[in-house]
Motif scaffolding. Structure first.
Motif, PDB file in Angstrom:
ATOM      1  N   ALA A  10       0.832  -1.210   0.000  1.00 12.16           N
ATOM      2  CA  ALA A  10       0.000   0.000   0.000  1.00 12.16           C
ATOM      3  C   ALA A  10       0.862   1.253   0.000  1.00 12.16           C
ATOM      4  O   ALA A  10       0.601   2.209  -0.736  1.00 12.16           O
ATOM      5  CB  ALA A  10      -0.929  -0.006   1.206  1.00 12.16           C
ATOM      6  N   THR A  11       1.917   1.246   0.807  1.00 13.10           N
ATOM      7  CA  THR A  11       2.821   2.399   0.848  1.00 13.10           C
ATOM      8  C   THR A  11       3.481   2.614  -0.500  1.00 13.10           C
ATOM      9  O   THR A  11       3.556   3.741  -0.996  1.00 13.10           O
ATOM     10  CB  THR A  11       3.899   2.189   1.932  1.00 13.10           C
ATOM     11  N   LEU A  12       3.935   1.558  -1.103  1.00 11.97           N
ATOM     12  CA  LEU A  12       4.598   1.670  -2.398  1.00 11.97           C
ATOM     13  C   LEU A  12       3.643   2.138  -3.492  1.00 11.97           C
ATOM     14  O   LEU A  12       4.026   2.933  -4.355  1.00 11.97           O
ATOM     15  CB  LEU A  12       5.248   0.349  -2.777  1.00 11.97           C
ATOM     16  N   LEU A  13       2.393   1.672  -3.451  1.00  8.45           N
ATOM     17  CA  LEU A  13       1.417   2.127  -4.445  1.00  8.45           C
ATOM     18  C   LEU A  13       1.120   3.610  -4.298  1.00  8.45           C
ATOM     19  O   LEU A  13       1.033   4.337  -5.291  1.00  8.45           O
ATOM     20  CB  LEU A  13       0.121   1.312  -4.333  1.00  8.45           C
ATOM     21  N   VAL A  14       0.958   4.075  -3.077  1.00  9.10           N
ATOM     22  CA  VAL A  14       0.715   5.495  -2.841  1.00  9.10           C
ATOM     23  C   VAL A  14       1.915   6.306  -3.298  1.00  9.10           C
ATOM     24  O   VAL A  14       1.784   7.330  -3.963  1.00  9.10           O
ATOM     25  CB  VAL A  14       0.410   5.764  -1.348  1.00  9.10           C
ATOM     26  N   CYS A  15       3.093   5.852  -2.947  1.00  8.21           N
ATOM     27  CA  CYS A  15       4.318   6.570  -3.328  1.00  8.21           C
ATOM     28  C   CYS A  15       4.504   6.601  -4.836  1.00  8.21           C
ATOM     29  O   CYS A  15       4.981   7.589  -5.387  1.00  8.21           O
ATOM     30  CB  CYS A  15       5.528   5.935  -2.662  1.00  8.21           C
ATOM     31  N   ALA A  16       4.151   5.549  -5.513  1.00  9.15           N
ATOM     32  CA  ALA A  16       4.336   5.490  -6.958  1.00  9.15           C
ATOM     33  C   ALA A  16       3.454   6.507  -7.675  1.00  9.15           C
ATOM     34  O   ALA A  16       3.795   6.972  -8.762  1.00  9.15           O
ATOM     35  CB  ALA A  16       4.038   4.083  -7.458  1.00  9.15           C
ATOM     36  N   GLN A  17       2.335   6.884  -7.067  1.00 10.95           N
ATOM     37  CA  GLN A  17       1.420   7.832  -7.684  1.00 10.95           C
ATOM     38  C   GLN A  17       1.814   9.281  -7.437  1.00 10.95           C
ATOM     39  O   GLN A  17       1.362  10.176  -8.130  1.00 10.95           O
ATOM     40  CB  GLN A  17      -0.005   7.598  -7.161  1.00 10.95           C
ATOM     41  N   ALA A  18       2.634   9.545  -6.453  1.00  7.80           N
ATOM     42  CA  ALA A  18       2.998  10.921  -6.105  1.00  7.80           C
ATOM     43  C   ALA A  18       4.023  11.466  -7.096  1.00  7.80           C
ATOM     44  O   ALA A  18       4.930  10.771  -7.521  1.00  7.80           O
ATOM     45  CB  ALA A  18       3.561  10.969  -4.689  1.00  7.80           C
ATOM     46  N   ASP A  19       3.863  12.744  -7.468  1.00  9.19           N
ATOM     47  CA  ASP A  19       4.766  13.368  -8.431  1.00  9.19           C
ATOM     48  C   ASP A  19       6.151  13.613  -7.861  1.00  9.19           C
ATOM     49  O   ASP A  19       7.127  13.673  -8.603  1.00  9.19           O
ATOM     50  CB  ASP A  19       4.176  14.705  -8.907  1.00  9.19           C
ATOM     51  N   ASN A  20       6.250  13.826  -6.551  1.00 13.35           N
ATOM     52  CA  ASN A  20       7.526  14.193  -5.961  1.00 13.35           C
ATOM     53  C   ASN A  20       8.421  13.001  -5.642  1.00 13.35           C
ATOM     54  O   ASN A  20       9.547  13.167  -5.225  1.00 13.35           O
ATOM     55  CB  ASN A  20       7.305  14.991  -4.674  1.00 13.35           C
ATOM     56  N   ILE A  21       7.953  11.805  -5.865  1.00 14.25           N
ATOM     57  CA  ILE A  21       8.728  10.621  -5.498  1.00 14.25           C
ATOM     58  C   ILE A  21       9.759  10.327  -6.584  1.00 14.25           C
ATOM     59  O   ILE A  21       9.453  10.284  -7.767  1.00 14.25           O
ATOM     60  CB  ILE A  21       7.797   9.402  -5.306  1.00 14.25           C
ATOM     61  N   ASN A  22      10.969  10.121  -6.156  1.00 12.94           N
ATOM     62  CA  ASN A  22      12.040   9.745  -7.060  1.00 12.94           C
ATOM     63  C   ASN A  22      11.804   8.301  -7.470  1.00 12.94           C
ATOM     64  O   ASN A  22      11.924   7.389  -6.672  1.00 12.94           O
ATOM     65  CB  ASN A  22      13.378   9.906  -6.339  1.00 12.94           C
ATOM     66  N   ARG A  23      11.490   8.084  -8.725  1.00  7.95           N
ATOM     67  CA  ARG A  23      11.153   6.733  -9.189  1.00  7.95           C
ATOM     68  C   ARG A  23      12.345   5.781  -9.138  1.00  7.95           C
ATOM     69  O   ARG A  23      12.186   4.582  -9.253  1.00  7.95           O
ATOM     70  CB  ARG A  23      10.553   6.791 -10.574  1.00  7.95           C
ATOM     71  N   ASP A  24      13.526   6.342  -8.966  1.00  8.80           N
ATOM     72  CA  ASP A  24      14.714   5.502  -8.864  1.00  8.80           C
ATOM     73  C   ASP A  24      15.150   5.318  -7.412  1.00  8.80           C
ATOM     74  O   ASP A  24      16.295   4.962  -7.153  1.00  8.80           O
ATOM     75  CB  ASP A  24      15.861   6.134  -9.664  1.00  8.80           C
ATOM     76  N   ALA A  25      14.250   5.570  -6.471  1.00 14.99           N
ATOM     77  CA  ALA A  25      14.591   5.455  -5.049  1.00 14.99           C
ATOM     78  C   ALA A  25      15.049   4.029  -4.742  1.00 14.99           C
ATOM     79  O   ALA A  25      14.518   3.056  -5.267  1.00 14.99           O
ATOM     80  CB  ALA A  25      13.392   5.814  -4.182  1.00 14.99           C
ATOM     81  N   GLN A  26      16.027   3.960  -3.889  1.00 12.16           N
ATOM     82  CA  GLN A  26      16.591   2.678  -3.485  1.00 12.16           C
ATOM     83  C   GLN A  26      16.288   2.420  -2.012  1.00 12.16           C
ATOM     84  O   GLN A  26      16.191   3.356  -1.226  1.00 12.16           O
ATOM     85  CB  GLN A  26      18.111   2.693  -3.680  1.00 12.16           C
ATOM     86  N   ILE A  27      16.173   1.169  -1.650  1.00 14.75           N
ATOM     87  CA  ILE A  27      16.012   0.804  -0.249  1.00 14.75           C
ATOM     88  C   ILE A  27      17.390   0.876   0.396  1.00 14.75           C
ATOM     89  O   ILE A  27      18.325   0.194  -0.024  1.00 14.75           O
ATOM     90  CB  ILE A  27      15.415  -0.606  -0.097  1.00 14.75           C
ATOM     91  N   LEU A  28      17.516   1.753   1.400  1.00 18.44           N
ATOM     92  CA  LEU A  28      18.785   1.917   2.095  1.00 18.44           C
ATOM     93  C   LEU A  28      18.956   0.910   3.217  1.00 18.44           C
ATOM     94  O   LEU A  28      20.062   0.439   3.481  1.00 18.44           O
ATOM     95  CB  LEU A  28      18.902   3.340   2.653  1.00 18.44           C
ATOM     96  N   SER A  29      17.861   0.634   3.909  1.00 17.17           N
ATOM     97  CA  SER A  29      17.917  -0.363   4.975  1.00 17.17           C
ATOM     98  C   SER A  29      16.547  -1.000   5.124  1.00 17.17           C
ATOM     99  O   SER A  29      15.526  -0.374   4.848  1.00 17.17           O
ATOM    100  CB  SER A  29      18.355   0.267   6.304  1.00 17.17           C
ATOM    101  N   GLU A  30      16.558  -2.242   5.561  1.00 19.73           N
ATOM    102  CA  GLU A  30      15.314  -2.980   5.751  1.00 19.73           C
ATOM    103  C   GLU A  30      15.547  -4.026   6.836  1.00 19.73           C
ATOM    104  O   GLU A  30      16.581  -4.699   6.853  1.00 19.73           O
ATOM    105  CB  GLU A  30      14.916  -3.655   4.446  1.00 19.73           C
TER     106      GLU A  30
END
Length: 119
Positions: A10-30
């Motif tokens: 759900a978080t990723l879907l919301v983020c994917a729709q936002a204009d300000n999200i860097n589509r090349d964002a990387q996971i730094l830690s998990e």
């Protein structure tokens, strides 16, 4: 695990729709600690575009926080607990109720000082 997966999707879907999200964002830690036999769990992640999330809990409730950067560059942070009494968020950006009028405060103090007679 299913709960974590649904929240992450759900978080990723919301983020994917936002204009300000860097589509090349990387996971730094998990970090993911699946529920143990007593139901205790914990997970967290951080991405290169400023999204951070962490949550831990058990069958009785959960507590966590998340943060993100909005379109205008403002960083928002939210801390929460969730238990049998519901979801309890707190954050500087959340609206707050207006102050109680002085007349109402005086009325409540009068009622407290002069309780009604018991029948």
């Amino acid at each position: 695990m299913i709960k974590l997966s649904l929240c992450l999707i759900a978080t990723l879907l919301v983020c994917a729709q936002a204009d300000n999200i860097n589509r090349d964002a990387q996971i730094l830690s998990e970090r993911n600690e699946p529920a143990d036999p007593e139901g205790n769990f914990a997970y967290s992640y951080e991405t290169s575009n400023g999204i951070q999330l962490q949550e831990s809990g058990n069958a009785n409730g959960a507590a966590g926080n998340f943060a993100f950067v909005s379109d205008d560059g403002q960083r928002y942070e939210l801390t929460y607990t969730a238990d049998e009494n519901g979801f309890h968020p707190s954050g500087a950006h959340l609206p707050t109720p207006p102050p109680i009028p002085e007349a109402i405060i005086r009325s409540l103090e009068y009622i407290r000082a002069h309780p009604p007679a018991q029948l």
